[in-house]
Design a protein around this motif. Structure first.
Motif, PDB file in Angstrom:
ATOM      1  N   LYS A 292      20.099 -19.803  21.185  1.00 26.82           N
ATOM      2  CA  LYS A 292      19.601 -18.429  21.200  1.00 26.82           C
ATOM      3  C   LYS A 292      20.072 -17.678  19.952  1.00 26.82           C
ATOM      4  N   PHE A 293      19.316 -16.595  19.649  1.00 26.58           N
ATOM      5  CA  PHE A 293      19.796 -15.588  18.712  1.00 26.58           C
ATOM      6  C   PHE A 293      20.536 -14.539  19.537  1.00 26.58           C
ATOM      7  N   LEU A 294      21.773 -14.237  19.150  1.00 23.39           N
ATOM      8  CA  LEU A 294      22.621 -13.300  19.896  1.00 23.39           C
ATOM      9  C   LEU A 294      23.165 -12.218  18.975  1.00 23.39           C
ATOM     10  N   ILE A 295      23.264 -10.987  19.526  1.00 24.61           N
ATOM     11  CA  ILE A 295      23.986  -9.894  18.868  1.00 24.61           C
ATOM     12  C   ILE A 295      25.362  -9.819  19.519  1.00 24.61           C
ATOM     13  N   ASP A 296      26.410  -9.826  18.696  1.00 27.36           N
ATOM     14  CA  ASP A 296      27.753  -9.604  19.246  1.00 27.36           C
ATOM     15  C   ASP A 296      28.615  -8.944  18.172  1.00 27.36           C
ATOM     16  N   GLY A 297      29.890  -8.773  18.453  1.00 24.66           N
ATOM     17  CA  GLY A 297      30.799  -8.114  17.517  1.00 24.66           C
ATOM     18  C   GLY A 297      32.162  -7.900  18.119  1.00 24.66           C
ATOM     19  N   ASP A 298      33.012  -7.329  17.288  1.00 22.75           N
ATOM     20  CA  ASP A 298      34.377  -7.020  17.706  1.00 22.75           C
ATOM     21  C   ASP A 298      35.096  -8.250  18.222  1.00 22.75           C
ATOM     22  N   GLY A 299      34.901  -9.366  17.495  1.00 24.04           N
ATOM     23  CA  GLY A 299      35.590 -10.593  17.885  1.00 24.04           C
ATOM     24  C   GLY A 299      35.131 -11.132  19.217  1.00 24.04           C
ATOM     25  N   GLY A 300      33.851 -10.924  19.562  1.00 24.17           N
ATOM     26  CA  GLY A 300      33.335 -11.408  20.832  1.00 24.17           C
ATOM     27  C   GLY A 300      33.538 -10.442  21.965  1.00 24.17           C
ATOM     28  N   GLY A 301      33.818  -9.167  21.634  1.00 22.96           N
ATOM     29  CA  GLY A 301      34.022  -8.176  22.682  1.00 22.96           C
ATOM     30  C   GLY A 301      32.741  -7.862  23.454  1.00 22.96           C
ATOM     31  N   PHE A 302      31.574  -8.151  22.901  1.00 21.08           N
ATOM     32  CA  PHE A 302      30.292  -7.936  23.606  1.00 21.08           C
ATOM     33  C   PHE A 302      29.283  -8.934  23.063  1.00 21.08           C
ATOM     34  N   SER A 303      28.199  -9.135  23.766  1.00 22.59           N
ATOM     35  CA  SER A 303      27.133 -10.043  23.345  1.00 22.59           C
ATOM     36  C   SER A 303      25.830  -9.631  24.023  1.00 22.59           C
ATOM     37  N   ARG A 304      24.713  -9.752  23.283  1.00 22.26           N
ATOM     38  CA  ARG A 304      23.399  -9.409  23.822  1.00 22.26           C
ATOM     39  C   ARG A 304      22.358 -10.362  23.242  1.00 22.26           C
ATOM     40  N   GLU A 305      21.581 -10.991  24.107  1.00 17.74           N
ATOM     41  CA  GLU A 305      20.588 -11.970  23.654  1.00 17.74           C
ATOM     42  C   GLU A 305      19.367 -11.281  23.053  1.00 17.74           C
ATOM     43  N   VAL A 306      18.920 -11.817  21.909  1.00 19.85           N
ATOM     44  CA  VAL A 306      17.690 -11.347  21.273  1.00 19.85           C
ATOM     45  C   VAL A 306      16.510 -12.215  21.686  1.00 19.85           C
ATOM     46  N   GLY A 307      16.628 -13.526  21.524  1.00 17.14           N
ATOM     47  CA  GLY A 307      15.534 -14.424  21.881  1.00 17.14           C
ATOM     48  C   GLY A 307      15.872 -15.850  21.548  1.00 17.14           C
TER      49      GLY A 307
END
Length: 397
Positions: A292-307
């Motif tokens: 998948k393509f994923l949006i995340d950040g802060d060292g893995g503090g959050f993640s959200r799937e794009v597609g």
């Protein structure tokens, strides 16, 4: 007054022979002269015709009603006078009533009576009004003559010829989620890569962004990155301003992962990051992981799937980012379809008191032993979705 051949003048009104022999009015077909012995035009005597019709039906003259050739008649028709032989010169000429004449008079009477009824009902017009002009000649099927017992004329039922228009079929445009948004939405493109014409001239020179890999190459209008197994970084930095608190931009690019790209690994592989000044993991990044393509950040503090991340296939990604440490948001589109809107990461999209900048390429966990290759066909920064969805390579539209 009609003149006999003898030259005498005798009134011919009211008598049966005169009514029968009266010629039709109007021009004669044989010139303006008169045949010798032709009587002058005399109005038809309808009363005489009626008596002829009665006689034709078998109602002969009454025995006690002698003929009165010199005045109006009452009752039955007169008995014809004797034949002309031996008649004194100047005596009135009488004609015998033959069956042929009686039948002709009866037909004439019926025609005049029918015309009188139609004239009283419809006026001088005997034909129906012409139908509306349809471009063709239309002929009425019947005359508008009132039948017996009907007070109004029956208009003919004329159906004008009409040509049915050709059926119109509308074929709906096929809907697809694979076409990126390319409409002009009034936005401005603030920066673009232009790999075919400008190469890497629109990028900053940052040789330190190559670790365990060679610099990217240009071929056929594409920017190609090759990361060998065990390699760590091969990135380029657009020559664009720093990203500060309150900034809001659209970032769009088309990317193709090679058919053997390790998309299903659970190790991190970043292809675009909004890196903060200084060291540390970025507050916001886009990566390929677990197919998948994923949006995340802060060292893995959050993640959200794009597609889905599909090897060997072009895809177009757009990220709209509002940069803020307190109320930052992210919206994402893949191939023109919005995947999510205004997602607010719990740690924001910018570290407090710091600016960020954008980098793109391959930055991954060096424990990945499989080589990875990807190509960018377009890259742009702008103020709208349409402004970063232009000049896409083949396979993305």
């Amino acid at each position: 007054m009609a003149r006999h051949r003898s030259g005498s003048q005798t009134p011919r009104t009211g008598s049966w022979p005169a009514a029968l022999d009266a010629p039709a009015t109007g021009p004669r077909p044989y010139g303006g002269g008169r045949h010798r012995g032709d009587p002058a035009t005399t109005p038809l005597d309808l009363a005489a015709i009626a008596r002829a019709a009665a006689e034709a039906r078998g109602e002969g003259p009454a025995a006690d009603d002698p003929p009165r050739p010199d005045g109006p008649r009452t009752g039955a028709l007169p008995v014809p006078p004797a034949p002309r032989s031996g008649r004194a010169h100047g005596a009135p000429r009488a004609r015998a009533l033959t069956p042929t004449r009686a039948a002709g008079a009866l037909a004439l009477f019926g025609a005049l009576a029918g015309a009188s009824v139609a004239a009283a009902s419809t006026g001088p017009a005997f034909l129906a009004d012409p139908p509306a002009d349809t471009g063709e000649l239309a002929r009425p099927d019947t005359l508008a003559v009132a039948p017996a017992g009907v007070s109004e004329a029956v208009a003919p039922q004329v159906v004008p010829h009409t040509t049915a228009p050709a059926p119109t079929t509308t074929t709906a445009a096929p809907t697809t989620t694979a076409a990126p948004a390319r409409r002009d939405d009034g936005g401005r493109t603030l920066w673009s890569a232009d790999f075919r014409e400008a190469g890497l001239k629109n990028f900053k020179s940052t040789p330190w962004n190559n670790q365990g890999a060679k610099s990217p190459t240009l071929a056929g209008g594409l920017l190609n990155f090759l990361m060998p197994g065990g390699g760590k970084r091969s990135e380029v930095e657009p020559d664009f301003k720093s990203l500060s608190e309150g900034d809001e931009y659209y970032f769009g690019f088309s990317v193709r992962l090679a058919p053997d790209f390790p998309v299903n690994t659970s190790d991190w592989q970043v292809i675009t990051q909004f890196k903060n000044d200084g060291t540390g993991t970025p507050p916001l990044e886009l990566k390929v992981q677990d197919g998948k393509f994923l949006i995340d950040g802060d060292g893995g503090g959050f993640s959200r799937e794009v597609g889905p991340a599909t090897p060997g296939q072009w895809t177009h990604i757009v990220l709209k980012v509002k940069f803020s440490s307190s109320d930052g948001t992210v919206s994402a589109w893949q191939d023109g379809v919005q995947r999510f809107a205004d997602f607010a990461p719990p740690s924001g999209t910018l570290y407090e008191g710091k600016d960020s900048y954008v980098k793109t390429g391959i930055y991954r966990d060096s424990s990945i032993g499989q080589a990875g290759k990807l190509s960018f066909g377009s890259w742009a920064i702008g103020t709208s979705l349409g402004s970063v969805s232009k000049d896409l390579p083949g396979g993305t539209d």
